[in-house]
Design a protein around this motif. Structure first.
Motif, PDB file in Angstrom:
ATOM      1  N   LEU A  18       0.825  -1.208   0.000  1.00 24.66           N
ATOM      2  CA  LEU A  18       0.000   0.000   0.000  1.00 24.66           C
ATOM      3  C   LEU A  18       0.859   1.257   0.000  1.00 24.66           C
ATOM      4  O   LEU A  18       0.600   2.185  -0.765  1.00 24.66           O
ATOM      5  CB  LEU A  18      -0.903   0.027   1.242  1.00 24.66           C
ATOM      6  N   LYS A  22       1.043   3.996  -2.938  1.00 26.86           N
ATOM      7  CA  LYS A  22       0.678   5.383  -2.640  1.00 26.86           C
ATOM      8  C   LYS A  22       1.790   6.352  -3.028  1.00 26.86           C
ATOM      9  O   LYS A  22       1.546   7.365  -3.670  1.00 26.86           O
ATOM     10  CB  LYS A  22       0.331   5.517  -1.157  1.00 26.86           C
ATOM     11  N   GLU A  36      -6.428   4.617   1.266  1.00 26.65           N
ATOM     12  CA  GLU A  36      -5.988   3.239   1.490  1.00 26.65           C
ATOM     13  C   GLU A  36      -7.072   2.425   2.184  1.00 26.65           C
ATOM     14  O   GLU A  36      -7.737   2.923   3.090  1.00 26.65           O
ATOM     15  CB  GLU A  36      -4.738   3.228   2.374  1.00 26.65           C
ATOM     16  N   LYS A  38      -7.456  -1.710   3.767  1.00 21.59           N
ATOM     17  CA  LYS A  38      -6.688  -2.916   4.069  1.00 21.59           C
ATOM     18  C   LYS A  38      -7.392  -4.207   3.665  1.00 21.59           C
ATOM     19  O   LYS A  38      -6.813  -5.277   3.699  1.00 21.59           O
ATOM     20  CB  LYS A  38      -6.378  -2.976   5.573  1.00 21.59           C
TER      21      LYS A  38
END
Length: 125
Positions: A18, A22, A36, A38
């Motif tokens: 992630l 990003k 974001e 998860k």
């Protein structure tokens, strides 16, 4: 790419992936924000609570709710079905299934910036 100030939802259960995604995306001047999530369940909640997401980058293999299930939910929802989704995975055997359930594009990990930008250009027209 046809739009500026893109808002992208990145969905991956791996924190390192992630963060890499990003940082890679935020280097592009036309990307305003990277949100974001998860897991797939969190991604669905975000998509339902915001109507300004331009693109979803979706991991397939995740706990709680995997990418294929996310695709099924999103494509069955009238308010969400138009959101472009690029599936990111290490498992090439999932490609057909992902496309079958409505993914717009497919990208193998590890993600290379040029490949990602190219795929984004094909789905964001």
């Amino acid at each position: 790419m046809s739009r500026d100030n893109l808002i992208i939802l990145a969905v991956d259960d791996d924190t390192i992936n992630l963060k890499l995604l990003k940082s890679l995306l935020l280097k592009c001047s036309y990307i305003k924000e990277v949100i974001e999530a998860k897991n797939g369940s969190a991604a669905i909640d975000i998509l339902k609570s915001r109507d300004d997401i331009d693109l979803v980058l979706l991991d397939i293999i995740m706990p709680i709710m995997g990418g294929i299930d996310v695709l099924k939910v999103v494509r069955a929802d009238d308010n969400l079905r138009q959101v472009p989704i690029i599936v990111l995975t290490t498992d090439e055997t999932k490609k057909l299934e992902a496309l079958e359930f409505g993914a717009n594009e497919f990208l193998m990990k590890p993600i290379r910036k040029d490949d990602l930008i190219h795929k984004m250009g094909t789905v964001l027209v």
